[in-house]
Design a protein around this motif. Sequence first.
Motif, PDB file in Angstrom:
ATOM      1  N   GLY A  66      27.274  -6.792 -77.381  1.00 54.37           N
ATOM      2  CA  GLY A  66      28.619  -7.355 -77.388  1.00 54.37           C
ATOM      3  C   GLY A  66      29.323  -7.264 -76.046  1.00 54.37           C
ATOM      4  N   GLU A  67      28.659  -6.681 -75.051  1.00 57.44           N
ATOM      5  CA  GLU A  67      29.211  -6.534 -73.702  1.00 57.44           C
ATOM      6  C   GLU A  67      30.581  -5.845 -73.729  1.00 57.44           C
ATOM      7  N   ILE A  68      30.594  -4.672 -74.359  1.00 57.11           N
ATOM      8  CA  ILE A  68      31.824  -3.894 -74.494  1.00 57.11           C
ATOM      9  C   ILE A  68      31.934  -2.837 -73.398  1.00 57.11           C
ATOM     10  N   CYS A  69      30.818  -2.194 -73.076  1.00 59.02           N
ATOM     11  CA  CYS A  69      30.818  -1.069 -72.137  1.00 59.02           C
ATOM     12  C   CYS A  69      30.398  -1.529 -70.739  1.00 59.02           C
ATOM     13  N   ASN A  70      31.373  -1.684 -69.854  1.00 62.03           N
ATOM     14  CA  ASN A  70      31.116  -2.113 -68.483  1.00 62.03           C
ATOM     15  C   ASN A  70      30.574  -0.928 -67.679  1.00 62.03           C
ATOM     16  N   LEU A  71      29.337  -1.073 -67.187  1.00 61.90           N
ATOM     17  CA  LEU A  71      28.678  -0.013 -66.430  1.00 61.90           C
ATOM     18  C   LEU A  71      28.945  -0.102 -64.929  1.00 61.90           C
ATOM     19  N   ALA A  72      29.578  -1.185 -64.485  1.00 60.29           N
ATOM     20  CA  ALA A  72      29.869  -1.357 -63.058  1.00 60.29           C
ATOM     21  C   ALA A  72      30.779  -0.233 -62.580  1.00 60.29           C
ATOM     22  N   GLY A  73      30.430   0.324 -61.427  1.00 60.82           N
ATOM     23  CA  GLY A  73      31.226   1.389 -60.853  1.00 60.82           C
ATOM     24  C   GLY A  73      30.814   2.782 -61.306  1.00 60.82           C
ATOM     25  N   LYS A  74      29.946   2.871 -62.320  1.00 60.03           N
ATOM     26  CA  LYS A  74      29.472   4.190 -62.758  1.00 60.03           C
ATOM     27  C   LYS A  74      28.375   4.648 -61.806  1.00 60.03           C
ATOM     28  N   PRO A  75      28.469   5.894 -61.328  1.00 56.77           N
ATOM     29  CA  PRO A  75      27.526   6.381 -60.306  1.00 56.77           C
ATOM     30  C   PRO A  75      26.054   6.227 -60.686  1.00 56.77           C
ATOM     31  N   GLU A  76      25.709   6.459 -61.947  1.00 56.57           N
ATOM     32  CA  GLU A  76      24.308   6.383 -62.358  1.00 56.57           C
ATOM     33  C   GLU A  76      23.755   4.949 -62.350  1.00 56.57           C
ATOM     34  N   TYR A  77      24.636   3.954 -62.223  1.00 54.71           N
ATOM     35  CA  TYR A  77      24.205   2.552 -62.172  1.00 54.71           C
ATOM     36  C   TYR A  77      24.467   1.913 -60.804  1.00 54.71           C
ATOM     37  N   SER A  78      24.894   2.693 -59.826  1.00 55.10           N
ATOM     38  CA  SER A  78      25.276   2.132 -58.528  1.00 55.10           C
ATOM     39  C   SER A  78      24.106   1.451 -57.822  1.00 55.10           C
ATOM     40  N   GLU A  79      22.916   2.019 -57.900  1.00 60.10           N
ATOM     41  CA  GLU A  79      21.753   1.410 -57.250  1.00 60.10           C
ATOM     42  C   GLU A  79      21.391   0.083 -57.919  1.00 60.10           C
ATOM     43  N   LEU A  80      21.388   0.064 -59.236  1.00 53.55           N
ATOM     44  CA  LEU A  80      21.102  -1.175 -59.978  1.00 53.55           C
ATOM     45  C   LEU A  80      22.169  -2.221 -59.696  1.00 53.55           C
ATOM     46  N   GLN A  81      23.442  -1.819 -59.727  1.00 52.31           N
ATOM     47  CA  GLN A  81      24.540  -2.744 -59.459  1.00 52.31           C
ATOM     48  C   GLN A  81      24.411  -3.356 -58.073  1.00 52.31           C
ATOM     49  N   SER A  82      24.127  -2.536 -57.090  1.00 53.24           N
ATOM     50  CA  SER A  82      23.987  -3.011 -55.716  1.00 53.24           C
ATOM     51  C   SER A  82      22.812  -3.991 -55.589  1.00 53.24           C
ATOM     52  N   ALA A  83      21.694  -3.659 -56.215  1.00 49.23           N
ATOM     53  CA  ALA A  83      20.520  -4.537 -56.164  1.00 49.23           C
ATOM     54  C   ALA A  83      20.802  -5.877 -56.819  1.00 49.23           C
ATOM     55  N   MET A  84      21.479  -5.858 -57.960  1.00 48.73           N
ATOM     56  CA  MET A  84      21.783  -7.113 -58.655  1.00 48.73           C
ATOM     57  C   MET A  84      22.788  -7.946 -57.868  1.00 48.73           C
ATOM     58  N   GLU A  85      23.789  -7.299 -57.290  1.00 54.89           N
ATOM     59  CA  GLU A  85      24.767  -8.030 -56.477  1.00 54.89           C
ATOM     60  C   GLU A  85      24.099  -8.647 -55.255  1.00 54.89           C
ATOM     61  N   ASN A  86      23.244  -7.889 -54.584  1.00 53.54           N
ATOM     62  CA  ASN A  86      22.548  -8.417 -53.409  1.00 53.54           C
ATOM     63  C   ASN A  86      21.655  -9.602 -53.777  1.00 53.54           C
ATOM     64  N   GLU A  87      20.957  -9.500 -54.900  1.00 54.72           N
ATOM     65  CA  GLU A  87      20.114 -10.619 -55.344  1.00 54.72           C
ATOM     66  C   GLU A  87      20.958 -11.850 -55.651  1.00 54.72           C
ATOM     67  N   LEU A  88      22.058 -11.645 -56.344  1.00 54.64           N
ATOM     68  CA  LEU A  88      22.940 -12.758 -56.697  1.00 54.64           C
ATOM     69  C   LEU A  88      23.495 -13.423 -55.438  1.00 54.64           C
ATOM     70  N   LEU A  89      23.980 -12.616 -54.498  1.00 55.47           N
ATOM     71  CA  LEU A  89      24.588 -13.166 -53.284  1.00 55.47           C
ATOM     72  C   LEU A  89      23.551 -13.757 -52.331  1.00 55.47           C
ATOM     73  N   SER A  90      22.287 -13.428 -52.507  1.00 57.91           N
ATOM     74  CA  SER A  90      21.247 -14.016 -51.661  1.00 57.91           C
ATOM     75  C   SER A  90      21.003 -15.483 -52.012  1.00 57.91           C
ATOM     76  N   ARG A  91      21.421 -15.896 -53.212  1.00 61.19           N
ATOM     77  CA  ARG A  91      21.219 -17.286 -53.626  1.00 61.19           C
ATOM     78  C   ARG A  91      22.524 -18.050 -53.826  1.00 61.19           C
ATOM     79  N   TRP A  92      23.647 -17.394 -53.553  1.00 59.03           N
ATOM     80  CA  TRP A  92      24.936 -18.001 -53.903  1.00 59.03           C
ATOM     81  C   TRP A  92      25.999 -17.489 -52.950  1.00 59.03           C
ATOM     82  N   ASN A  93      26.840 -18.386 -52.402  1.00 55.27           N
ATOM     83  CA  ASN A  93      27.861 -18.012 -51.433  1.00 55.27           C
ATOM     84  C   ASN A  93      29.248 -18.305 -52.014  1.00 55.27           C
ATOM     85  N   PRO A  94      29.908 -17.291 -52.588  1.00 52.75           N
ATOM     86  CA  PRO A  94      31.201 -17.543 -53.225  1.00 52.75           C
ATOM     87  C   PRO A  94      32.290 -17.973 -52.246  1.00 52.75           C
ATOM     88  N   GLU A  95      32.258 -17.480 -51.003  1.00 54.70           N
ATOM     89  CA  GLU A  95      33.274 -17.851 -50.007  1.00 54.70           C
ATOM     90  C   GLU A  95      33.208 -19.353 -49.713  1.00 54.70           C
TER      91      GLU A  95
END
Length: 135
Positions: A66-95
Motif C-alpha cells: 500500500g506504500e504507507i511506510c516511506n523508507l527514504a531518509g532512513k539510514p539503513e536504506y541510504s545506500e539503496l536510496q542513493s543507488a536508485m536515485e543515481n540510476e533514475l537520474l542517469s536516464r532522466w534530467n528533471p532540470e
Amino acid sequence: DLKSDGRPLISLLDEKDRAWDNVVFSELYHEYNMHGPTAMLKRDQYKYNFYHQESPELFDLSRDQGEICNLAGKPEYSELQSAMENELLSRWNPEALDGSIRESQKKRRFLSPYLFSYIEKERKSIDSRFTGDLN
C-alpha cells in the motif's frame, strides 16, 4: 516504426533469455497537481519516487504493497536510496524537462484565452441545436 527505449519481451516468451533486469521506469508531469517533473524507478521489490525539488519516497513493495511506510531518509536504506536515485537520474534530467515544460506552458497560456473563448462559443452553438426532447 515506433522508437522506444524499452526492450522486446519476445525473448522471455520464447524462454531464450532467462536473465532479465527487473526494472521499470516511468515519468509524469502534470501542471495542475504537481510542482515539477516526477519519475518512478521500480527495481525488484523496491519502488523509488523522485519529485523534482521535493522529498523522495522509497517503498519495499514486498512488505508494504500500500506504500504507507516511506523508507527514504532512513539510514539503513541510504545506500539503496542513493543507488536508485543515481540510476533514475542517469536516464532522466528533471532540470531540463522542467524548463522545457514551463516554456511550453507559457506559450499555451498565451493562446488559451483565445482558444477557450472560441471553444465556449462553439459549445453554446452546438448546445442550442440540441435543446428540447431528443427522443
